[in-house]
Enzyme design. Structure first.
Site: not given
Length: 295
Positions: A46, A109, A136, A141, A164, A206
């Site tokens: 973010t 990636y 996380y 993503r 998270k 979060i």
């Protein structure tokens, strides 16, 4: 070792004239903590971290730490990359800056194996002993998941105190609890499912939405953790329109547009992200007015 729970906010990063707007960033941190947020999370997705220079990231962490310490709150600073060596250095930097912990995304990636992911966190812990790490997990993503069975191996890394989880799966929370019990503090990474996540054993969120509606999210988390499911359900439903609109374009495009509508800072993005469309702005206005946040 310290862990983290409650309503943590994934901070947006304000820009003005192409530069980090330090004054607006400090004001955002102060406002959120004044509205009862439990912890600040600078330099995550973010916060547009991929577009921040190293010096800007350090400034964001420093400001968040200064404000949080004055308010008795905590800071979990983003430090993850897909390079173990650079992540080790980043964790050391945020530790030196006074952060209480580091948020470290699973390597993206390159898509390492499950053993490679655990080895990544093990090396971070070895290089920064005694410093809390929040892993996380966001497969959408990163292109890689941290599977429930892998939590057993990760449990041996004492510095990883929390996770998270942005998989938005209640079954995932249950599966993790079956394998490692309460070894990790589980934090939701999905504003849409905070209530069921906490009901299944999570200990907070979060949140992106907390940038805009921190009191609503804080009340939701507290009600869910207290077992007041009626109140928690009412809040989860009430903020659904805002949650939905904050993700109709890539995060953090809509949340920065919302903060601009509320008068907090300029609506400026860094490429390759571009400002929100007029249709999104109109929807945001409706959602904010529906919550009494915008006149």
């Amino acid at each position: 070792m310290r862990t983290f729970e409650g309503n943590l906010v994934a901070l947006a990063t304000p820009f003005r004239g192409g530069k980090l707007d330090e004054g607006a960033y400090r004001a955002l941190c102060e406002r959120l903590l004044g509205d009862g947020v439990d912890g600040l999370v600078p330099c995550g997705t973010t916060g547009e971290t991929p577009t921040l220079e190293a010096g800007e990231q350090q400034t964001c962490v420093r400001i968040a730490v200064e404000v949080a310490k004055a308010k008795g709150a905590f800071v979990v600073a983003g430090a993850g990359t897909n390079n173990t060596a650079s992540t080790i250095r980043n964790v050391a930097v945020v530790r030196e800056a006074g952060a209480d912990g580091a948020l470290v995304v699973t390597p993206y990636y390159s898509r390492p194996t499950q053993a490679g992911i655990v080895a990544h966190y093990r090396e971070l812990a070895k290089a920064n002993p005694g410093f809390p790490i929040v892993a996380y997990v966001v497969p959408g993503r990163t292109g890689v998941d941290l599977l429930p069975d892998t939590y057993r191996a990760l449990a041996d890394v004492a510095e990883v105190v929390a996770v998270k989880e942005a998989t938005a799966s209640m079954q995932r929370v249950i599966d993790i609890r079956e394998r490692v019990g309460d070894r990790f503090t589980l934090l939701s990474g999905d504003d849409f499912t905070v209530l069921p996540f906490v009901a299944c054993g999570g200990r907070g969120v979060i949140s992106v939405t907390s940038n805009v509606a921190p009191r609503h999210m804080g009340d939701l988390v507290r009600a869910a953790m207290a077992g007041d499911l009626v109140k928690a359900r009412e809040i989860q439903v009430a903020i659904n329109a805002l949650n939905t609109t904050l993700f109709v374009e890539p995060n953090p495009v809509p949340v920065k547009a919302a903060l601009h509508l509320l008068g907090h800072f300029a609506d400026e993005m860094r490429l390759p992200l571009t400002p929100a469309t007029e249709a999104t702005r109109a929807r945001l206005g409706d959602a904010l007015r529906g919550l009494g946040l915008l006149g």
